[in-house]
Design an enzyme around this catalytic site. Structure first.
Site, PDB file in Angstrom:
ATOM      1  CB  SER A   1      -0.888   0.021   1.444  1.00  0.00           C
ATOM      2  OG  SER A   1      -1.919   1.191   1.331  1.00  0.00           O
TER       3      SER A   1
ATOM      4  CG  HIS B   1      -5.721  -2.093   0.259  1.00  0.00           C
ATOM      5  ND1 HIS B   1      -4.611  -2.107  -0.957  1.00  0.00           N
ATOM      6  CD2 HIS B   1      -5.784  -1.255   1.051  1.00  0.00           C
ATOM      7  CE1 HIS B   1      -3.678  -1.248  -0.404  1.00  0.00           C
ATOM      8  NE2 HIS B   1      -3.694  -0.801   0.498  1.00  0.00           N
TER       9      HIS B   1
ATOM     10  CG  ASP C   1      -6.043  -3.660  -3.770  1.00  0.00           C
ATOM     11  OD1 ASP C   1      -7.164  -3.211  -2.852  1.00  0.00           O
ATOM     12  OD2 ASP C   1      -4.666  -4.126  -3.105  1.00  0.00           O
TER      13      ASP C   1
END
Lengths: 388, 388
Positions: free
Chosen positions: A157, A355, A322
């Site tokens: 991320s 995610h 995601d």
């Protein structure tokens, strides 16, 4: 290691605080005259410091990657699934560093720290940090440990964005770059979600323009809302369906405004827990760092040009469900690296976990991650290897 | 019609309020002893009342479907693109009724109305409404107009859910059912977004447990956040990219906490406008009606069984980029209708406009809509047609 910890745990770990006295100029035009970084390390640095892996954290992460701070701690560090003896980032091979980024709220200099100019906490006056600022501070951290070149810089991320920025800003200083569940920059939708979170925090009456430390209150409602919203974007629609479906808390609908569905109470619980554990000014700062991340912007919005001078090999990993940073966004990074003729591997992992998948030890993900880290290990220069 | 209105506008329209004195029992176990519905009508009801179309509204909609309340009004009703002479719901053929649902804040009995038992606004004591409750109130509205059978019941989003409920609850009373951008029930993710919105509203200090009318404040921040969040879910990621990209308000990043990107100021503007125009208790009530909608629940969670007794023909329309109620959710409705051997048409329209697409006059959408409504017109019984 105490009997109570799993065999593949790094066991009890102790953070250390490192003070830097050389001023750090920042993208915003201001500078930090001095600052502290809190770090944890796992494994042993070899003689030529060639086996070091830097792990960069995401929005609400910190330096506590793996292991336990005490025997009483019930949960290990946030990436314990990936870091430890025999795990993808194998601490028998690598020396691993985790840090809390500048602006954080877990021990590095940030909004809660005392501003030497005023003798009070910085609060909202803490400078806005950018991904390049963090990379610069991490380069100094590498210097502190005598690490000329990272075996790998790794992150998921926002952490993956830092890894990518490392490859651009310090091409000589890393051999491998692992970019997991990231994006080359935020979409308008990503920015929009961040802005709702920021509005929730800044309009909370207890936010007090960021000067809430003085009056002892914290903007709990704002942080709770921000976290609830964030949480939705970390999970996938399918994953939520599987986890919660439309399960009712009491077995049947009671037609009132109390939470009826499991997903509602789950989110409230997560939000409330976060609201007392995280700093509101840090949350704002981290979301801004995300919004502003756009390494291609300085290269005519051409990401291939931005990575042109990179020297490391790349591994990019995305997860099918995601939707915060979808596989399409990872492929933008891959395409740019291919266009710039870099060595890049790419894996799109099937997962229902959205995610959050980057934190979850899905077997195929762990296999891919381990296989790549074996390649990273094999690229440790022989002298280092002998010493290991 | 004034010169200033387009030729295909219904022109100036005037709402009317209809009072019902027969008590309405509700799913929650309570009842409304009497109530009012505000409605608008367009076109002319034919002699046997066989050309009537009911249009049901979505979360924040109302009775003002088309035309203008005055020559000064700059924007027409919310579905003006689809209703008027020569438009899909052609007012030369059909008599169209729009209403504000019970619990609304645009003139029908709702939380802002005076509770006859206390002499004060109902506020949070207004009963929770469900989609079947609304259908029941709409059936009485049909009675009021002498409409035994609707030529069609039409709705988008929550409005489409009402149309579906009509086909289940009153199979004899509609010939056609148009379900646009809807879902057979909310997903855990849908409920989760609603819950964040509700928390934003109810934790706003100005909400005052729903009794905010008395002190003259409204929970503006909560409503603003709810609307900002809702807005993100109405647009698609691609649509936002096209509309806003990462356009900067000032041309360059200024590294502060002010809005930097166009999408931020757009959302703030939308949220702030909504926060003074909509009632917080109504917003809560509408989101709960959405959460609780689940017509299959009474039929062993088998939607095909729920629609088994329906007699009308169905048109289901979805939009490719709608992620609030994705095409997959519309196909669940279609599959159930097919399994129950109903006559059903289905169109999945290419659009970048996300959930909002149902309000936007995309040519292919309008063509499909018009073509289907011509079929609805051809099903008006001959006597009615002659009279028209």
């Amino acid at each position: 290691m105490p009997q109570s910890f799993p065999q593949d745990s790094v066991g009890i770990v102790t953070p250390q605080i490192i003070r830097f006295e050389q001023p750090l100029p920042l993208a915003c035009g201001r500078q930090l005259d001095s600052y502290e970084l809190i770090v944890e390390t796992y494994g042993t640095l070899n003689a030529d410091a060639s086996n070091a892996v830097l792990v960069c954290h995401a929005l609400s992460g910190n330096h506590h990657l793996a292991g336990f701070h005490s025997e009483q701690e019930s949960k290990p560090g946030w990436w314990d699934s990936a870091i430890g003896p025999g795990k993808p980032i194998d601490t028998n091979t690598f020396f691993v560093i985790g840090l809390n980024n500048l602006g954080g709220c877990h021990g590095s200099t940030g909004p809660q720290s005392i501003n030497p100019e005023t003798g009070k906490p910085f609060g909202p006056d803490f400078p806005i940090m950018t991904v390049p600022d963090w990379v610069e501070s991490q380069a100094r951290l590498a210097d502190h440990f005598g690490i000329q070149q990272w075996a790998a810089v790794v992150g998921g991320s926002l952490g993956g964005m830092q890894a990518l920025q490392w490859a651009i800003d310090y091409p000589q200083r890393l051999r491998h770059c692992l970019i997991i569940a990231a994006a080359p920059r935020l979409s308008a939708q990503n920015i929009a979600f961040n802005e709702v979170a920021r509005q929730a925090i800044t309009r909370d009456p207890d936010f007090n323009n960021g000067h809430f430390y003085e009056n002892g209150n914290v903007p709990k409602t704002g942080l709770m809302l921000a976290r609830m919203l964030g949480h939705i974007t970390y999970l996938s629609d399918d994953g939520m369906r599987e986890k919660f479906g439309r399960e009712l808390r009491e077995g049947k609908i009671s037609y009132d405004f109390n939470p009826q569905f499991e997903v509602e109470s789950y989110l409230r619980y997560q939000g409330e827990r976060f609201s007392t554990a995280f700093d509101a000014n840090t949350y704002l700062l981290m979301t801004k760092a995300l919004d502003y991340f756009d390494p291609a912007a300085d290269y005519g919005h051409n990401l291939a040009e931005a990575v042109r001078n990179a020297l490391c090999k790349f591994m990019v990993i995305s997860f099918t469900s995601d939707w915060r940073f979808s596989p399409e966004r990872s492929r933008e990074i891959v395409d740019a690296l291919v266009a710039a003729e870099k060595k890049v591997s790419y894996a799109e992992v099937d997962s229902d976990h959205g995610h959050d998948a980057f934190l979850i030890p899905n077997p195929r993900y762990m296999d891919i991650y381990s296989a790549y880290m074996k390649q990273v290990a094999s690229d440790i220069p022989p002298t280092g290897k002998e010493n290991n």
